[in-house]
Design an enzyme around this catalytic site. Structure first.
Site, PDB file in Angstrom:
ATOM      1  N   HIS A  31     -12.026  10.345   2.919  1.00  0.00           N
ATOM      2  CA  HIS A  31     -12.497   9.898   1.599  1.00  0.00           C
ATOM      3  C   HIS A  31     -14.002  10.068   1.390  1.00  0.00           C
ATOM      4  O   HIS A  31     -14.450  10.536   0.346  1.00  0.00           O
ATOM      5  CB  HIS A  31     -12.117   8.430   1.392  1.00  0.00           C
ATOM      6  CG  HIS A  31     -10.690   8.133   1.688  1.00  0.00           C
ATOM      7  ND1 HIS A  31      -9.673   8.519   0.853  1.00  0.00           N
ATOM      8  CD2 HIS A  31     -10.095   7.513   2.741  1.00  0.00           C
ATOM      9  CE1 HIS A  31      -8.512   8.133   1.361  1.00  0.00           C
ATOM     10  NE2 HIS A  31      -8.746   7.534   2.513  1.00  0.00           N
TER      11      HIS A  31
HETATM   12  O1  RIB Z   1     -11.038   3.191   1.448  1.00  0.00           O
HETATM   13  C1  RIB Z   1     -11.707   4.180   2.156  1.00  0.00           C
HETATM   14  C2  RIB Z   1     -13.062   3.692   2.608  1.00  0.00           C
HETATM   15  O2  RIB Z   1     -12.896   2.558   3.465  1.00  0.00           O
HETATM   16  C3  RIB Z   1     -13.853   4.699   3.389  1.00  0.00           C
HETATM   17  O3  RIB Z   1     -15.204   4.564   3.090  1.00  0.00           O
HETATM   18  C4  RIB Z   1     -13.569   4.317   4.817  1.00  0.00           C
HETATM   19  O4  RIB Z   1     -14.582   4.745   5.693  1.00  0.00           O
HETATM   20  C5  RIB Z   1     -13.464   2.823   4.752  1.00  0.00           C
HETATM   21  O5  RIB Z   1     -14.741   2.270   4.841  1.00  0.00           O
END
Ligand code: RIB
Ligand code: CA
Length: 300
Positions: free
Chosen positions: A231
């Site tokens: 992500h």
């Molecule tokens: O939901 C995804 C996020 O949550 C990303 O930033 C991952 O690293 C966690 O922190």
């Protein structure tokens, strides 16, 4: 072309690793002024050391790492998210230890100092819970006018991952996220609704030669995450190629409180916008950026 002064606020984190990798690979575009850390995926101690180790791997040990909050605004961190990020926060992959000292400034003071130095051009990429940014805005009320944009990996326009309604970064510290969305700084919200459409597979990188010290780690991390989306890398990639994302102007609000909708991000397209929310992604363009990343990392 003038490089973009940038700070990455992060909780490394497997997908945070790829966000930092992109920024280090495209150093002709980004003037990485600092990495600021926060807990979430693991404790702040662990995520801070991970940030140092990742920068060492990419030969960027000179980049200051400023430690952030040891708790959320309204609560303590939960247990490390071992399933998604491993016991050590980076997929149980071993990285060479960095002995570089943590910056003497705390995250919020570092953000403030660099924002002032950058004369309004600083871009913040926030890929963890938004606690540090909220603390910076609370301590320095003039700060928003010195920040050009905040790119957030967080929120969702569809379903969440922390709960049915909420994405983890926002859910963990919804009170902080609300402060950030109401800060007046233009925000790009890169939510799960788009990041999930871009799984990162090993085949994308297979034919690219690179120092095994780097490529092996990348492949191991992809395996650890079963080729799911990284992500945080998607958020960073939007600053490298503006054609990756389709945005829509929206007024985004964050639901606080303790009920089932805590951390939900609600985009209203009829109100005066405080953000651009990502509504669609060009996955092929994103993969091109990721492949270019590895080619460049082969040359550092
Ligand atoms: O939901 C995804 C996020 O949550 C990303 O930033 C991952 O690293 C966690 O922190
Ligand atoms: Ca993260």
């Amino acid at each position: 072309m003038e490089r973009i002064p940038i700070i990455i606020d992060t909780d490394p984190g497997v997908d945070d690793f790829f966000c930092l990798a992109l920024c280090c690979a495209f150093k002709d575009l980004f003037d990485l002024r600092a990495v600021t850390t926060i807990g979430g995926n693991n404790s702040t101690d662990v995520t801070t050391q991970n940030a140092l180790d990742i920068l060492k791997l990419f030969k960027r040990a000179e980049v200051p790492v400023a430690r952030g909050a040891g708790r959320y605004l309204c609560g303590s961190f939960g247990l490390p998210v071992i399933k998604a990020h491993g016991i050590n926060g980076i997929g149980n992959v071993y990285l060479e230890h960095s002995d570089t000292k943590i910056d003497r400034l705390k995250a919020w003071d570092k953000i403030h100092r660099e924002a002032i130095k950058s004369n309004g051009k600083l871009v913040l990429v926030c890929v963890g819970p938004e606690t540090n940014l909220a603390m910076a805005f609370s301590k320095y009320p003039q700060l928003p006018s010195f920040i050009r944009r905040i790119v957030i990996m967080g929120g969702t326009l569809t379903t969440g991952n922390a709960t049915e309604y909420a994405e983890a970064n926002i859910w963990h510290d919804a009170e902080a996220a609300k402060i950030v969305f109401e800060s007046g700084v233009p925000i790009d919200m890169i939510g799960l609704n788009v990041t999930r459409k871009a799984p990162l597979t090993k085949t994308i990188f297979e034919d690219i030669e690179c120092d095994p010290k780097i490529k092996d780690v990348i492949m191991e991390l992809i395996s650890f995450r079963h080729e799911e989306a990284m992500h945080d890398a998607v958020a960073m990639a939007t600053l490298i190629n503006e054609n990756i994302m389709t945005f829509k102007d929206a007024h985004t609000s964050v639901i606080e409180g303790k009920d089932e909708k805590r951390g939900m991000t609600v985009a209203d397209y009829d109100q005066i916008p405080n953000s651009r929310v990502a509504v669609d992604i060009n996955v092929e363009e994103y993969y091109k950026v990721m492949r270019e990343m590895l080619r460049r990392l082969a040359e550092i």
